[in-house]
Design a protein around this motif. Structure first.
Motif, PDB file in Angstrom:
ATOM      1  N   ALA A   4      34.723  50.208  43.740  1.00 36.88           N
ATOM      2  CA  ALA A   4      35.580  49.068  43.426  1.00 36.88           C
ATOM      3  C   ALA A   4      36.940  49.271  44.069  1.00 36.88           C
ATOM      4  CB  ALA A   4      35.736  48.922  41.918  1.00 36.88           C
ATOM      5  N   ILE A   5      37.581  48.164  44.418  1.00 34.30           N
ATOM      6  CA  ILE A   5      38.911  48.233  45.034  1.00 34.30           C
ATOM      7  C   ILE A   5      39.854  47.357  44.242  1.00 34.30           C
ATOM      8  CG2 ILE A   5      40.315  47.694  47.052  1.00 34.30           C
ATOM      9  CD1 ILE A   5      36.610  48.474  47.384  1.00 34.30           C
ATOM     10  N   ALA A   6      40.863  47.968  43.636  1.00 36.11           N
ATOM     11  CA  ALA A   6      41.945  47.234  42.986  1.00 36.11           C
ATOM     12  C   ALA A   6      43.083  47.078  43.987  1.00 36.11           C
ATOM     13  CB  ALA A   6      42.423  47.981  41.749  1.00 36.11           C
ATOM     14  N   GLY A   7      43.549  45.858  44.164  1.00 36.98           N
ATOM     15  CA  GLY A   7      44.501  45.574  45.229  1.00 36.98           C
ATOM     16  C   GLY A   7      43.788  45.161  46.499  1.00 36.98           C
ATOM     17  N   ALA A   8      42.658  44.473  46.356  1.00 36.00           N
ATOM     18  CA  ALA A   8      41.801  44.160  47.499  1.00 36.00           C
ATOM     19  C   ALA A   8      42.417  43.158  48.461  1.00 36.00           C
ATOM     20  CB  ALA A   8      40.457  43.628  46.999  1.00 36.00           C
ATOM     21  N   SER A   9      43.432  42.416  48.035  1.00 38.84           N
ATOM     22  CA  SER A   9      44.015  41.403  48.914  1.00 38.84           C
ATOM     23  C   SER A   9      45.120  41.949  49.814  1.00 38.84           C
ATOM     24  CB  SER A   9      44.561  40.240  48.082  1.00 38.84           C
ATOM     25  OG  SER A   9      45.542  40.704  47.167  1.00 38.84           O
ATOM     26  N   ALA A  33      42.744  42.148  41.937  1.00 40.78           N
ATOM     27  CA  ALA A  33      44.145  42.069  42.360  1.00 40.78           C
ATOM     28  C   ALA A  33      44.922  41.411  41.216  1.00 40.78           C
ATOM     29  CB  ALA A  33      44.284  41.283  43.652  1.00 40.78           C
ATOM     30  N   ALA A  34      46.167  41.082  41.486  1.00 42.41           N
ATOM     31  CA  ALA A  34      47.015  40.451  40.471  1.00 42.41           C
ATOM     32  C   ALA A  34      47.200  38.975  40.795  1.00 42.41           C
ATOM     33  CB  ALA A  34      48.346  41.180  40.385  1.00 42.41           C
ATOM     34  N   SER A  35      48.177  38.629  41.616  1.00 39.70           N
ATOM     35  CA  SER A  35      48.496  37.219  41.860  1.00 39.70           C
ATOM     36  C   SER A  35      47.386  36.479  42.602  1.00 39.70           C
ATOM     37  CB  SER A  35      49.809  37.108  42.640  1.00 39.70           C
ATOM     38  OG  SER A  35      49.710  37.760  43.889  1.00 39.70           O
ATOM     39  N   SER A  36      46.532  37.205  43.340  1.00 38.79           N
ATOM     40  CA  SER A  36      45.471  36.529  44.095  1.00 38.79           C
ATOM     41  C   SER A  36      44.164  36.424  43.319  1.00 38.79           C
ATOM     42  CB  SER A  36      45.224  37.257  45.419  1.00 38.79           C
ATOM     43  OG  SER A  36      44.919  38.620  45.194  1.00 38.79           O
ATOM     44  N   ALA A  37      44.142  36.863  42.071  1.00 40.65           N
ATOM     45  CA  ALA A  37      42.929  36.760  41.253  1.00 40.65           C
ATOM     46  C   ALA A  37      42.481  35.308  41.160  1.00 40.65           C
ATOM     47  CB  ALA A  37      43.184  37.329  39.858  1.00 40.65           C
ATOM     48  N   GLY A  38      41.152  35.120  41.250  1.00 36.46           N
ATOM     49  CA  GLY A  38      40.581  33.790  41.184  1.00 36.46           C
ATOM     50  C   GLY A  38      40.379  33.126  42.528  1.00 36.46           C
ATOM     51  N   GLU A  58      40.860  39.636  38.151  1.00 38.68           N
ATOM     52  CA  GLU A  58      42.078  40.243  37.624  1.00 38.68           C
ATOM     53  C   GLU A  58      41.840  41.740  37.431  1.00 38.68           C
ATOM     54  OE1 GLU A  58      46.022  40.012  36.465  1.00 38.68           O
ATOM     55  OE2 GLU A  58      44.802  38.239  36.902  1.00 38.68           O
ATOM     56  N   THR A  59      42.802  42.558  37.818  1.00 30.73           N
ATOM     57  CA  THR A  59      42.653  44.003  37.681  1.00 30.73           C
ATOM     58  C   THR A  59      42.686  44.412  36.215  1.00 30.73           C
ATOM     59  OG1 THR A  59      43.674  44.437  39.832  1.00 30.73           O
ATOM     60  CG2 THR A  59      43.648  46.247  38.254  1.00 30.73           C
ATOM     61  N   SER A  60      41.625  45.084  35.780  1.00 30.01           N
ATOM     62  CA  SER A  60      41.535  45.579  34.407  1.00 30.01           C
ATOM     63  C   SER A  60      40.496  46.685  34.376  1.00 30.01           C
ATOM     64  CB  SER A  60      41.136  44.462  33.444  1.00 30.01           C
ATOM     65  OG  SER A  60      39.797  44.041  33.697  1.00 30.01           O
ATOM     66  N   GLY A  61      40.537  47.484  33.327  1.00 32.21           N
ATOM     67  CA  GLY A  61      39.542  48.528  33.172  1.00 32.21           C
ATOM     68  C   GLY A  61      38.141  47.960  33.073  1.00 32.21           C
ATOM     69  N   ALA A  62      38.000  46.801  32.428  1.00 28.17           N
ATOM     70  CA  ALA A  62      36.680  46.184  32.279  1.00 28.17           C
ATOM     71  C   ALA A  62      36.119  45.749  33.630  1.00 28.17           C
ATOM     72  CB  ALA A  62      36.773  44.991  31.333  1.00 28.17           C
ATOM     73  N   ALA A  63      36.973  45.172  34.482  1.00 27.92           N
ATOM     74  CA  ALA A  63      36.511  44.716  35.795  1.00 27.92           C
ATOM     75  C   ALA A  63      36.106  45.881  36.693  1.00 27.92           C
ATOM     76  CB  ALA A  63      37.600  43.888  36.471  1.00 27.92           C
ATOM     77  N   LEU A  64      36.742  47.031  36.495  1.00 25.74           N
ATOM     78  CA  LEU A  64      36.481  48.191  37.344  1.00 25.74           C
ATOM     79  C   LEU A  64      35.410  49.118  36.769  1.00 25.74           C
ATOM     80  CD1 LEU A  64      40.205  49.021  38.186  1.00 25.74           C
ATOM     81  CD2 LEU A  64      38.557  47.865  39.674  1.00 25.74           C
ATOM     82  N   ALA A  65      34.908  48.803  35.584  1.00 24.01           N
ATOM     83  CA  ALA A  65      33.908  49.658  34.942  1.00 24.01           C
ATOM     84  C   ALA A  65      32.583  49.600  35.695  1.00 24.01           C
ATOM     85  CB  ALA A  65      33.705  49.219  33.495  1.00 24.01           C
ATOM     86  N   ALA A 177      55.117  48.217  55.095  1.00 30.62           N
ATOM     87  CA  ALA A 177      55.935  47.649  54.020  1.00 30.62           C
ATOM     88  C   ALA A 177      55.123  46.779  53.070  1.00 30.62           C
ATOM     89  CB  ALA A 177      57.073  46.832  54.613  1.00 30.62           C
ATOM     90  N   GLY A 178      53.806  46.677  53.301  1.00 30.86           N
ATOM     91  CA  GLY A 178      52.972  45.867  52.427  1.00 30.86           C
ATOM     92  C   GLY A 178      52.931  44.415  52.850  1.00 30.86           C
ATOM     93  N   LYS A 179      52.163  43.622  52.094  1.00 34.46           N
ATOM     94  CA  LYS A 179      51.863  42.242  52.482  1.00 34.46           C
ATOM     95  C   LYS A 179      52.783  41.216  51.846  1.00 34.46           C
ATOM     96  CE  LYS A 179      47.510  40.025  53.711  1.00 34.46           C
ATOM     97  NZ  LYS A 179      46.041  40.008  53.461  1.00 34.46           N
ATOM     98  N   ALA A 180      53.565  41.627  50.855  1.00 34.95           N
ATOM     99  CA  ALA A 180      54.461  40.665  50.208  1.00 34.95           C
ATOM    100  C   ALA A 180      55.490  40.136  51.198  1.00 34.95           C
ATOM    101  CB  ALA A 180      55.159  41.319  49.020  1.00 34.95           C
TER     102      ALA A 180
END
Length: 340
Positions: A4-9, A33-38, A58-65, A177-180
């Protein structure tokens, strides 16, 4: 194995996915991810058509289980809470800064807040580090600048070639510097211009460099680090210098580096007279390195190029995971770059 990848965007997440798609030991699992979830991954990583229709959660322990490996490509300060929700048997790889530093005071000074603890450091090339990573279930991936500097200088300090007073000037592409969205990273601001930033010991990667080099040298190593932003999307070119040990010769420098790097699959000591360029490493989990002695100034000089997203982040992460899982270290990692 499912990964699993958290921060996939983000940029690091996209590079992890690119490499995992070519890795025979992994199946890509949850993407969060956070803001790009959905939203579909294609909206953020259009270069990955195999995963275009996957919806980011959305990033959570349940999603990454339910995954054997979880990669956390999250901003600093966000990984520790997510990792705490995952079982001890899962291999959790933090591509952020949360678990790199051993000194809580250094964390508070450069990042702020409470230190989350220290995990095994994911730079296998450092002396003894492969044994540390074997069977590890928590891994802290180095920063991209420290990856370049530590690879460039660990042979020097392992062989006593240099004094513990290092100066580094390094250029990085804008993806570091990241994607933001940031005004100073707009194309009109970056094109045709090179600029310095984090000058005067302010860059957050400085204590990480000092930590790694001090561990190899066996004495405290001081680093003066000046990063610069170059008008390119990928790559780091780092020029690292230190006072040479008394009586050192160019031949001795070359011999020591050849000995230290002879069995390293991803660090290439270039033929004498050929100097690194970032284009040598684009898309590859490799470092191009050259070293010499400035006899007039009495300084050892090591110049290194890496792709900050591959060897500097995602490739280094997968290299470490291969070791942790007992897989061949080179499995799924490209040695050849892209040119021009």
């Amino acid at each position: 194995m499912k990964a699993a990848i958290a921060g996939a965007s983000g940029y690091a997440g996209g590079e992890l996915l690119r490499l995992l798609l070519g890795h025979p030991g992994f199946e890509v699992g949850a993407l969060t991810a956070a803001s790009s979830a959905g939203t579909p991954l294609a909206a953020h990583q259009p270069h990955l058509p195999q995963l275009a229709d996957r919806i980011i959660q959305e990033t959570s322990g349940a999603a990454l289980a339910g995954h054997e490996v979880v990669f956390l490509a999250l901003p600093h300060g966000h990984s520790a809470a997510v990792a705490a929700e995952l079982p001890a048997g899962v291999v959790v790889v933090d591509c952020g800064a949360d678990h790199r530093l051993t000194d809580p005071a250094a964390w508070r000074e450069f990042y702020g807040g409470e230190h989350a603890g220290t995990w095994p450091y994911g730079l296998p090339e450092l002396p003894g580090q492969r044994q540390v990573l074997a069977d590890a279930r928590r891994i802290a991936v180095p920063g991209c600048y420290p990856t370049s500097v530590l690879l460039a200088l660990f042979p020097a300090f392992a062989h006593g070639l240099a004094e513990p007073d290092v100066v580094v000037v390094a250029a990085s592409g804008t993806s570091g510097a990241g994607k933001a969205a940031k005004p100073h990273l707009l194309g009109s601001e970056v094109m045709g211009s090179v600029s310095a930033y984090g000058v005067g010991g302010l860059h957050r990667h400085t204590p990480e460099m000092e930590q790694g080099l001090s561990g190899v040298a066996g004495v405290p190593v001081r680093v003066s680090f000046t990063p610069t932003l170059a008008p390119m999307s990928r790559g780091i070119l780092a020029t690292c210098t230190a006072p040479a040990a008394p009586g050192l010769t160019r031949a001795a420098v070359r011999e020591a580096y050849e000995s230290a790097l002879a069995k390293e699959p991803f660090v290439r000591l270039l033929p004498e007279g050929l100097w690194p360029a970032t284009a040598m490493t684009y898309g590859a989990n490799t470092a191009a390195l050259q070293v010499t002695l400035d006899e007039r100034a009495g300084r050892l000089i090591a110049v290194i190029a890496i792709d900050n997203l591959t060897k500097g982040t995602a490739g280094g992460a997968i290299q470490s995971v291969n070791l942790a899982l007992g897989l061949p270290e080179e499995l799924g990692l490209p040695l050849t770059g892209v040119a021009p």
